[in-house]
Design an enzyme around this catalytic site. Structure first.
Site, PDB file in Angstrom:
ATOM      1  N   CYS A   1     -51.909  -2.087 104.809  1.00  0.00           N
ATOM      2  CA  CYS A   1     -53.254  -2.124 105.399  1.00  0.00           C
ATOM      3  C   CYS A   1     -54.315  -2.805 104.543  1.00  0.00           C
ATOM      4  O   CYS A   1     -54.939  -3.767 104.985  1.00  0.00           O
ATOM      5  CB  CYS A   1     -53.717  -0.710 105.703  1.00  0.00           C
TER       6      CYS A   1
ATOM      7  N   LYS B 106     -46.554   2.729  97.002  1.00  0.00           N
ATOM      8  CA  LYS B 106     -47.033   4.076  96.682  1.00  0.00           C
ATOM      9  C   LYS B 106     -45.879   5.039  96.899  1.00  0.00           C
ATOM     10  O   LYS B 106     -44.854   4.649  97.484  1.00  0.00           O
ATOM     11  CB  LYS B 106     -48.252   4.438  97.530  1.00  0.00           C
TER      12      LYS B 106
ATOM     13  N   ALA C  60     -57.280   4.805  88.869  1.00  0.00           N
ATOM     14  CA  ALA C  60     -57.024   3.435  88.400  1.00  0.00           C
ATOM     15  C   ALA C  60     -55.522   3.165  88.377  1.00  0.00           C
ATOM     16  O   ALA C  60     -54.720   4.079  88.163  1.00  0.00           O
ATOM     17  CB  ALA C  60     -57.611   3.250  87.006  1.00  0.00           C
TER      18      ALA C  60
ATOM     19  N   GLU D  88     -56.553   4.021 113.899  1.00  0.00           N
ATOM     20  CA  GLU D  88     -55.893   5.108 113.163  1.00  0.00           C
ATOM     21  C   GLU D  88     -56.256   5.004 111.682  1.00  0.00           C
ATOM     22  O   GLU D  88     -56.517   3.926 111.184  1.00  0.00           O
ATOM     23  CB  GLU D  88     -54.377   5.053 113.371  1.00  0.00           C
TER      24      GLU D  88
ATOM     25  N   GLY E 265     -51.980  -2.003  97.235  1.00  0.00           N
ATOM     26  CA  GLY E 265     -51.030  -2.777  98.035  1.00  0.00           C
ATOM     27  C   GLY E 265     -50.873  -2.098  99.378  1.00  0.00           C
ATOM     28  O   GLY E 265     -51.773  -1.407  99.838  1.00  0.00           O
TER      29      GLY E 265
ATOM     30  N   GLU F 194     -49.640   6.264 104.784  1.00  0.00           N
ATOM     31  CA  GLU F 194     -48.194   6.380 104.696  1.00  0.00           C
ATOM     32  C   GLU F 194     -47.870   7.496 103.707  1.00  0.00           C
ATOM     33  O   GLU F 194     -48.545   7.671 102.704  1.00  0.00           O
ATOM     34  CB  GLU F 194     -47.575   5.062 104.228  1.00  0.00           C
TER      35      GLU F 194
ATOM     36  N   PHE G  55     -59.797   8.390  95.769  1.00  0.00           N
ATOM     37  CA  PHE G  55     -59.651   6.928  95.657  1.00  0.00           C
ATOM     38  C   PHE G  55     -60.351   6.359  94.432  1.00  0.00           C
ATOM     39  O   PHE G  55     -60.922   5.277  94.460  1.00  0.00           O
ATOM     40  CB  PHE G  55     -60.098   6.222  96.951  1.00  0.00           C
TER      41      PHE G  55
HETATM   42  C1  UDX Z   1     -54.456   3.131 103.916  1.00  0.00           C
HETATM   43  C2  UDX Z   1     -55.644   4.016 104.339  1.00  0.00           C
HETATM   44  O1  UDX Z   1     -55.786   5.101 103.415  1.00  0.00           O
HETATM   45  C3  UDX Z   1     -55.438   4.522 105.749  1.00  0.00           C
HETATM   46  O2  UDX Z   1     -56.586   5.264 106.155  1.00  0.00           O
HETATM   47  C4  UDX Z   1     -55.239   3.320 106.668  1.00  0.00           C
HETATM   48  O3  UDX Z   1     -55.034   3.723 107.978  1.00  0.00           O
HETATM   49  C5  UDX Z   1     -54.084   2.476 106.201  1.00  0.00           C
HETATM   50  O4  UDX Z   1     -54.285   2.086 104.845  1.00  0.00           O
HETATM   51  P1  UDX Z   1     -51.978   3.518 103.011  1.00  0.00           P
HETATM   52  O5  UDX Z   1     -51.873   2.031 102.947  1.00  0.00           O
HETATM   53  O6  UDX Z   1     -50.861   4.281 103.588  1.00  0.00           O
HETATM   54  O7  UDX Z   1     -53.283   3.939 103.841  1.00  0.00           O
HETATM   55  O8  UDX Z   1     -52.129   4.052 101.517  1.00  0.00           O
HETATM   56  P2  UDX Z   1     -53.268   4.631 100.562  1.00  0.00           P
HETATM   57  O9  UDX Z   1     -52.862   5.961 100.108  1.00  0.00           O
HETATM   58  O10 UDX Z   1     -54.605   4.489 101.137  1.00  0.00           O
HETATM   59  O11 UDX Z   1     -53.098   3.641  99.311  1.00  0.00           O
HETATM   60  C6  UDX Z   1     -53.304   2.247  99.437  1.00  0.00           C
HETATM   61  C7  UDX Z   1     -53.123   1.559  98.105  1.00  0.00           C
HETATM   62  O12 UDX Z   1     -54.173   1.889  97.207  1.00  0.00           O
HETATM   63  C8  UDX Z   1     -51.832   1.904  97.386  1.00  0.00           C
HETATM   64  O13 UDX Z   1     -51.320   0.733  96.790  1.00  0.00           O
HETATM   65  C9  UDX Z   1     -52.268   2.908  96.337  1.00  0.00           C
HETATM   66  O14 UDX Z   1     -51.421   2.935  95.213  1.00  0.00           O
HETATM   67  C10 UDX Z   1     -53.641   2.371  95.991  1.00  0.00           C
HETATM   68  N1  UDX Z   1     -54.553   3.397  95.465  1.00  0.00           N
HETATM   69  C11 UDX Z   1     -54.998   4.401  96.274  1.00  0.00           C
HETATM   70  C12 UDX Z   1     -54.991   3.326  94.146  1.00  0.00           C
HETATM   71  O15 UDX Z   1     -54.600   2.417  93.394  1.00  0.00           O
HETATM   72  N2  UDX Z   1     -55.878   4.259  93.712  1.00  0.00           N
HETATM   73  C13 UDX Z   1     -56.340   5.258  94.500  1.00  0.00           C
HETATM   74  O16 UDX Z   1     -57.155   6.054  94.007  1.00  0.00           O
HETATM   75  C14 UDX Z   1     -55.882   5.339  95.825  1.00  0.00           C
END
Ligand code: UDX
Length: 435
Positions: free
Chosen positions: A263, A323, A255, A151, A260, A155, A252
């Site tokens: 995943c 997040k 900054a 998957e 965290g 979240e 993505f």
């Molecule tokens: C992630 C993947 O996106 C998803 O495909 C997988 O199945 C599970 O892990 P999730 O952990 O829900 O999903 O959150 P995501 O929105 O990806 O963010 C992960 C972390 O990265 C968060 O701590 C978020 O704050 C951070 N982040 C994300 C950044 O610091 N900058 C970004 O540009 C994107």
């Protein structure tokens, strides 16, 4: 089509509910009787936008049910999804597969007629084969295949991600299994969602590679942010400037205080273990893990510096979850930052729209009912999570409540010029400090 979903954690619940919305008959199984009882009363144990409604509508329609009895559901199912937890094993970072293998044994005993057993949990390469061996050993003549179907749900937007995925990945070794999975995802297939059919090992690795790549992208822009601060550049503009290149892509590249969640930290570590075992080092990911880990502590130092030391000061912290739109605290930067500030003598008054309850389990922190309550009388404010309600604070009111108009914004949700105009000292990530 009849589906059994083993495990009603985040992934199992969202996947089970959404598959029932596709029209399948889904039974979600969990050993936790209290949880199943709650779900049967329509109470969803996690905060995920839209999930309550999907669960309620499909339960009402009779397509979605919850039970503790695995064997009844499995014996009737065409496809059994394993969506149990795979936490990092204490000590060595390997994914702990005991729940997956335990589920495989129970499934084996219950199989009746051709069934596809699908690993939905994120599992290291080779796990599908092991699940097959476990089942085969217990039931040598059973008719089944084991497939991998990772998957990619985020979240906070998991329902939307499930309904409109970029792609479906299926690792299967037989045509029969592929056809069952095609049928499971037929509504998406009709919407022209690409389904990538691969071998099981490839599918298992795709999940880790995707998460490691995204974690790398974030870490890259975080390091660029540090560089921007030193050379007087603006990381938001750098991100836009590179992101418009179709080969790079703009997503993505935000900054912040480091990634965290449930995943990225776990999966990058598990990938490192796999690569070490295979004697094929992935040095980029090693660096990503190390850089991200140290970043959280460095963010605490950034805050301490902005406050000119925090001993005896009160800091309003907005956002604790990893997040927005989740109550999940797993590997949240706040878990490193808040205790470090406290250790330096700061008093923290925090507010998080959904995470306070979970946060209280893992942080010793005073929580408030809303942002303004947290701000009242504080020496300054720190934004740790970019919840929408923090994006348009009444800045005059904020200024009136704080002892000094100081904001440290680790998610860059305000514009420096706007903050300067409002009379704040504004410290953000990868952009010049103003005021
Ligand atoms: C992630 C993947 O996106 C998803 O495909 C997988 O199945 C599970 O892990 P999730 O952990 O829900 O999903 O959150 P995501 O929105 O990806 O963010 C992960 C972390 O990265 C968060 O701590 C978020 O704050 C951070 N982040 C994300 C950044 O610091 N900058 C970004 O540009 C994107």
């Amino acid at each position: 089509m009849r589906i059994a979903m083993i495990g009603t954690g985040y992934v199992g619940l969202v996947s089970g509910a959404c598959l029932s919305e596709f029209g399948h008959e889904v039974v979600c199984i969990d050993k936790d009787q209290a949880k199943i009882a709650e779900l049967n009363k329509g109470r969803v144990p996690i905060f995920e936008p839209g999930l309550d409604e999907v669960v309620a509508a499909n339960a009402r329609a009779g397509r979605l049910s919850f039970a503790c009895d695995l064997s009844a559901a499995v014996s009737q199912a065409d496809a059994v999804f394993i969506a149990v937890g795979t936490p990092s094993r204490r000590g060595d970072g390997h994914a702990d597969l005991s729940f997956v293998f335990g589920a495989a044994e129970e499934i084996a005993r219950a199989l009746d007629g051709y069934t596809v057993v699908v690993t939905k949990s994120t599992v290291p390469v080779g796990t599908g084969r092991k699940v097959e061996d476990i089942i085969r050993k217990l039931r040598p003549t059973a008719e089944f295949d084991v497939a991998s179907n990772p998957e990619f749900l985020r979240e906070g937007s998991a329902i939307e991600d499930f309904r409109r995925p970029d792609r479906i990945v299926v690792g299967a070794e037989t045509e029969r299994a592929r056809n069952v999975l095609k049928e499971v995802y037929r509504p998406l297939y009709l919407n022209e969602t690409p389904i990538v059919f691969t071998s099981r090992e490839t599918s298992e690795l795709i999940k880790y590679a995707a998460n490691a790549f995204l974690a790398t992208k974030i870490t890259f822009i975080n390091e660029m942010a540090d560089l921007c601060e030193k050379v007087g550049a603006d990381v938001q503009e750098v991100a836009r400037g590179i992101g418009l290149d179709g080969r790079i892509g703009g997503k993505f590249l935000h900054a912040g205080p480091g990634f965290g969640g449930s995943c990225f930290p776990k999966d990058t570590l598990a990938l490192l273990k796999t690569s070490q075992d295979a004697n094929a080092p992935v040095r980029i990911v090693e660096t990503v893990v190390a850089v991200n880990e140290s970043r959280k502590a460095r963010m605490a130092e950034k805050i301490i510096e902005a406050f000119g030391g925090v001993k005896g000061k009160t800091i309003a912290v907005l956002g604790l979850t990893f997040k927005p739109n989740t109550d999940d605290m797993r590997d949240a930067p706040s878990l490193v930052i808040v205790p470090k500030l406290q250790a330096e003598g700061a008093r923290i008054r925090a507010y998080d729209p959904e995470g306070a309850h979970e946060a209280k389990k893992v942080l010793e922190v005073e929580t408030c009912e809303d942002a303004y309550e947290a701000l009242a009388g504080a020496d300054g404010v720190v934004i740790l999570t970019e919840w929408n309600e923090f994006r348009a604070l009444d800045l005059e009111r904020v200024k009136g409540l704080l002892k000094k108009p100081l904001m440290v914004d680790l998610r860059n949700i305000y514009r420096p010029a706007q903050m300067a105009e409002a009379g704040f000292t504004y410290v953000s990530v990868g952009r010049a400090t103003v005021g």
